[in-house]
Scaffold this motif. Structure first.
Motif, PDB file in Angstrom:
ATOM      1  N   PRO A 263     -13.012  93.897  86.093  1.00  0.00           N
ATOM      2  CA  PRO A 263     -11.704  93.267  85.930  1.00  0.00           C
ATOM      3  C   PRO A 263     -11.670  92.334  84.709  1.00  0.00           C
ATOM      4  N   LEU A 264     -10.678  92.565  83.862  1.00  0.00           N
ATOM      5  CA  LEU A 264     -10.526  91.813  82.614  1.00  0.00           C
ATOM      6  C   LEU A 264      -9.062  91.456  82.454  1.00  0.00           C
ATOM      7  N   PHE A 265      -8.775  90.210  82.160  1.00  0.00           N
ATOM      8  CA  PHE A 265      -7.392  89.785  81.967  1.00  0.00           C
ATOM      9  C   PHE A 265      -7.259  89.037  80.650  1.00  0.00           C
ATOM     10  N   ILE A 266      -6.178  89.324  79.959  1.00  0.00           N
ATOM     11  CA  ILE A 266      -5.955  88.686  78.664  1.00  0.00           C
ATOM     12  C   ILE A 266      -4.784  87.719  78.799  1.00  0.00           C
ATOM     13  N   ARG A 267      -5.013  86.546  78.287  1.00  0.00           N
ATOM     14  CA  ARG A 267      -4.028  85.479  78.443  1.00  0.00           C
ATOM     15  C   ARG A 267      -2.833  85.692  77.510  1.00  0.00           C
ATOM     16  N   GLU A 268      -1.695  85.387  78.008  1.00  0.00           N
ATOM     17  CA  GLU A 268      -0.483  85.448  77.203  1.00  0.00           C
ATOM     18  C   GLU A 268      -0.683  84.626  75.923  1.00  0.00           C
ATOM     19  N   GLY A 269      -0.290  85.186  74.800  1.00  0.00           N
ATOM     20  CA  GLY A 269      -0.445  84.456  73.540  1.00  0.00           C
ATOM     21  C   GLY A 269      -1.781  84.702  72.855  1.00  0.00           C
ATOM     22  N   ALA A 270      -2.613  85.569  73.445  1.00  0.00           N
ATOM     23  CA  ALA A 270      -3.928  85.800  72.845  1.00  0.00           C
ATOM     24  C   ALA A 270      -3.813  86.702  71.617  1.00  0.00           C
ATOM     25  N   VAL A 271      -4.681  86.436  70.652  1.00  0.00           N
ATOM     26  CA  VAL A 271      -4.809  87.328  69.492  1.00  0.00           C
ATOM     27  C   VAL A 271      -6.280  87.727  69.456  1.00  0.00           C
ATOM     28  N   ILE A 272      -6.521  89.029  69.537  1.00  0.00           N
ATOM     29  CA  ILE A 272      -7.909  89.481  69.667  1.00  0.00           C
ATOM     30  C   ILE A 272      -8.221  90.588  68.668  1.00  0.00           C
ATOM     31  N   PRO A 273      -9.120  90.310  67.738  1.00  0.00           N
ATOM     32  CA  PRO A 273      -9.486  91.360  66.790  1.00  0.00           C
ATOM     33  C   PRO A 273     -10.523  92.289  67.408  1.00  0.00           C
ATOM     34  N   LEU A 274     -10.256  93.567  67.408  1.00  0.00           N
ATOM     35  CA  LEU A 274     -11.215  94.550  67.936  1.00  0.00           C
ATOM     36  C   LEU A 274     -11.536  95.568  66.843  1.00  0.00           C
ATOM     37  N   ALA A 275     -12.773  96.022  66.853  1.00  0.00           N
ATOM     38  CA  ALA A 275     -13.206  96.975  65.823  1.00  0.00           C
ATOM     39  C   ALA A 275     -13.160  98.389  66.378  1.00  0.00           C
ATOM     40  N   SER A 276     -13.181  99.341  65.468  1.00  0.00           N
ATOM     41  CA  SER A 276     -13.341 100.732  65.898  1.00  0.00           C
ATOM     42  C   SER A 276     -14.785 100.921  66.352  1.00  0.00           C
ATOM     43  N   GLU A 277     -15.044 102.025  66.994  1.00  0.00           N
ATOM     44  CA  GLU A 277     -16.391 102.257  67.550  1.00  0.00           C
ATOM     45  C   GLU A 277     -17.445 102.403  66.464  1.00  0.00           C
ATOM     46  N   ARG A 278     -18.663 101.977  66.799  1.00  0.00           N
ATOM     47  CA  ARG A 278     -19.782 102.133  65.858  1.00  0.00           C
ATOM     48  C   ARG A 278     -21.049 102.382  66.643  1.00  0.00           C
TER      49      ARG A 278
END
Ligand code: GLC
Length: 803
Positions: A673-688
């Motif tokens: 279970p994972l929850f993201i908070r309202e207003g979050a900015v999250i940089p994610l990378a492509s797979e490596r």
């Protein structure tokens, strides 16, 4: 039934001498008594009392130090090398003498000195009481022990204390600080483990203050009382710092200003590590790396445990098992994989072994006052131990690491550095005398800093040799400040669900004790792991700062694929996810480096006013915005999750969930279970497949704030390899996200630092509109309507824009 190896104790465990001041051998505590004379010295206030002399020194406006030396005048220079130098001193201190009290006030902190008997209380400018003394205060006894009793407030919660088993909030417990190699058991009542950090943070009514007991002797904290708690040590000074907060993050920044901040790790060290006691041959290591590739599971690091050495001699390779270490390191490096060898402090007492010869000749090893060396049994059998408290020894030991760095090795794993010795006391003789940089002191005094100094030596040596590249050091033992030199793993846990569960509060409290880079052996070190446990543990490990699967010789193998396809698929999914999440994780390490705030955080750190969060041990936040709720029991396919007030998005379903309540969440085997908070900015990378590969695409995920609100995020990057960042070779971009109405989202991004240019192949903006309760938002980027590339709808709508 599982067989647990426990030391069965007999009644001698409750011998009267076990109780401080209680038994026949116990000495009576003497109070510090009345204040006799008060004077202002050049850098401190001197309080001469009937029973001893106390110094009070403001380090800053918010940090004050109290020192009492039962043996004479307070010594403010003792162990000074363990502290950071003070950046800026306090402003003006106002001294007000009253009939029964003296008040010392900086702009942020007021010390009230009650004269008869001497009692100290600390207040913030609003009159909020922080630390205070009542009936009892400072005490000492004829054995040289010191004790300090403080009041406990009705709702006080206590956190920190370094590496401790048990739950998050330590109220109601009593434990010691004595670095100990505990192979088993790691139970809730196993109080002394490998690392000692005598620091705690008190949360009271949503505000926080901190206390660092700056004493290296064996110490103990007693938090059991309803009205009082105490800390004591077997020797040395009663020396402590009070930190005024007022927020928990302020306390952590204040503590970091005392003991130092963690450097940003090399990016590769944030990837996935695979270990085993031991991968015994070069061929086995090559096959292991090949297997990861074949299985499509990312890998950055392979650890070499003690079998790589020739007869457990550090700074050697066994020529039969590892005939060509250089070739091995190079070959793996060409695949983007690093090798991290273990280095223990014990040096085999072998007259034909270079390190032993050189060390004996140059006086590098620990010994007694009469000049005899201390010998102890460890893996190489009869061994000697470098005296890391001596600068000359640290330098020598550091230089010896060129043996590894010249092969292309950039990371070292320090183990057994409590130091652990295979004897009854489990460590070095207490009457060994250490050089201690010119102020000789017994092992009894310096035991707790032995591992700290070993890692300092290792880090220092590697840093010199790597010429600007960042070393990685992993350590088992440490003291306050260890974060400057090493990451910490929590030692020999077991493949028990209880240990998976316990690893969360352990890492959280380590983080609250200044150590952001920590983790536990994923899968469990000893006993046998099993498919479900490994799946769940890998899910959790992917979100903890240090991510290593490690296990012991006798246990069943636990590489990600050994339990069949179902488990392998879960492990692959989460190890891959770890790599996708690296840009976010990296920005959190940068934040830790800037401010001392840890990477993984108990909920109260972000929601200090929400009392519901204070005792949550089985959920945590990764940075400010990502709530992780691991599954900690077998066969559990649902769990209860507490979401603090505000809007949250279920990461997996995009469903919007209102917080301020408990929710029941689905958690099939492949879902944490994972929850993201309202207003979050999250940089994610492509797979490596590992961190040496380029990020083909960086996606900036925006979980819009509530209508009318705006949030800001700093996207940080640097080369991930050198210390250039400290000299400005970094990239930072400030992203402001404003929801200017129900359906408008304005993104304004401004590059603030361009000392490094990130080599992302491309960028995208991903707007999680559904999570914000909208179907589609009108998005502008720097005032221009954003170009929509893709729109997905499901349980929550998501739009992808060019960015
Ligand atoms: C200690 C370490 C463990 C290591 C073993 C052999 O038990 O904690 O991680 O594998 O020694 O070196």
């Amino acid at each position: 039934m599982r067989q647990e190896v426990v030391n069965v104790e007999n009644s001698s465990a409750i011998h009267p001498d076990q109780y401080a001041g209680g038994g026949l051998a116990g000495a009576r505590w003497r109070d510090i008594g009345n204040l006799v004379r008060f004077s202002e010295e050049s850098s401190f206030y001197r309080l001469e009392c009937e029973g001893g002399v106390v110094a009070i020194a403001f380090r800053t406006d918010r940090i004050v130090r109290v020192t009492m030396n039962p043996a004479g005048e307070p010594d403010l220079t003792r162990n000074a090398g363990l502290l950071e130098s003070a950046e800026a001193g306090p402003g003006r201190i106002l001294v007000e003498e009253k009939e029964r009290e003296i008040w010392l006030s900086s702009s942020q902190l007021k010390v009230v000195i009650r004269k008869e008997p001497l009692r100290l209380s600390f207040f913030d400018p609003s009159g909020r009481e922080l630390v205070s003394e009542g009936e009892r205060g400072m005490m000492m006894n004829s054995k040289g022990e010191v004790l300090c009793v403080k009041k406990t407030g009705e709702d006080d919660r206590f956190y920190g204390f370094g590496e401790k088993s048990g739950f998050l909030d330590k109220r109601g417990e009593r434990f010691g600080m004595w670095n100990t190699d505990v192979y088993a058991p790691h139970n809730p009542d196993t109080d002394e483990l490998y690392v000692s950090i005598p620091f705690y943070l008190t949360l009271r009514g949503g505000a926080a203050h901190g206390l660092f007991f700056f004493n290296t002797f064996r110490s103990a904290f007693d938090l059991r009382g309803e009205r009082e708690h105490s800390f004591q040590a077997e020797g040395g000074q009663l020396d402590y710092f009070v930190m005024a907060g007022p927020t928990p993050k302020d306390v952590l920044a204040q503590y970091a200003s005392l003991t130092g901040r963690a450097p940003i790790p090399p990016r590769w060290a944030l990837g996935y590590h695979q270990s085993r006691y031991s991968y015994e041959t070069e061929t086995e290591v090559r096959e292991l790396a090949a297997r990861f590739k074949e299985k499509g599971i990312p890998l950055d690091v392979v650890h070499l445990d003690i079998h790589y050495m020739y007869g457990y001699r550090v700074f050697t390779f066994d020529k039969d098992r590892f005939p060509d270490p250089r070739g091995l390191v190079e070959e793996l490096r060409s695949q983007g994989i690093r090798v991290v060898p273990i280095v223990d402090p014990g040096v085999k007492a072998d007259p034909e072994y270079r390190v032993f010869q050189e060390g004996v000749r140059e006086g590098m090893f620990c010994g007694y006052l009469d000049g005899q060396l201390f010998y102890g049994q460890v893996w190489p059998e009869k061994s000697v131990f470098p005296d890391f408290t001596d600068g000359k020894v640290r330098e020598w030991w550091g230089d010896l690491h060129s043996f590894y760095s010249e092969l292309g090795i950039e990371g070292i794993w320090n183990d057994m550095n409590e130091p652990s010795v295979f004897n009854e006391s489990k460590t070095m003789d207490l009457d060994v005398v250490h050089a201690n940089d010119g102020r000789p002191a017994s092992h009894r005094e310096l035991h707790n800093v032995y591992g700290y100094h070993m890692s300092a030596a290792t880090y220092g040596g590697m840093r010199r040799q790597l010429e600007g590249r960042r070393p990685f050091v992993l350590t088992r033992a440490g003291y306050a400040g260890i974060q400057k030199h090493a990451a910490v793993w929590t030692g020999d846990n077991r493949s028990f669900w209880e240990h998976l569960e316990m690893s969360v509060p352990m890492c959280l409290n380590l983080g609250l004790s200044g150590v952001p880079f920590c983790g536990a052996d994923v899968g469990g070190f000893s006993n046998d792991s099993n498919p479900e446990l490994l799946a769940r543990w890998t899910q959790l490990g992917a979100f903890l700062p240090f991510f290593r699967n490690h296990s012991e010789m006798k246990s069943i193998r636990q590489e990600p694929w050994v339990f069949g396809e179902r488990t392998e698929a879960v492990a692959r999914k989460y190890i891959k996810l770890r790599y996708r999440w690296l840009p976010y994780l990296y920005s959190l390490f940068k934040e830790a480096n800037d401010s001392g705030v840890p990477v993984v955080r108990p909920l109260f750190l972000e929601f200090p006013k929400d009392a519901e969060t204070y005792a949550i041990s089985d959920q945590f936040l990764l940075g400010p915005s990502v709530l992780v709720a691991p599954i900690v029991r077998p066969h559990a396919r649902k769990r209860m999750v507490y979401l603090p007030a505000g809007g949250w998005a279920n990461y997996w379903t995009e469903e919007r969930v209102e917080g301020g309540r408990y929710v029941l969440v689905d958690a099939p085997l492949d879902t944490i279970p994972l929850f993201i908070r309202e207003g979050a900015v999250i940089p994610l990378a492509s797979e490596r497949m590992n961190t040496s590969e380029r990020v083909e695409e960086l996606a900036l995920h925006v979980y819009p704030p509530a209508a009318g609100e705006s949030v800001e995020f700093v996207l940080y990057e640097d080369d991930g390899a050198t210390f250039g960042y400290a000299a400005g070779a970094c990239y930072s971009e400030r992203v402001n996200v404003r929801r200017s109405g129900e359906s408008r989202l304005e993104i304004v991004s401004r590059v603030e630092k361009e000392g490094y240019s990130p080599d992302w192949g491309g960028r995208r903006l991903v707007v999680h509109a559904g999570a914000a309760g909208a179907e589609r938002l009108e998005v502008t980027i720097n005032g221009v309507k954003a170009e929509l590339l893709e729109a997905r709808s499901g349980s929550g709508d998501v739009q992808v824009y060019s960015f």
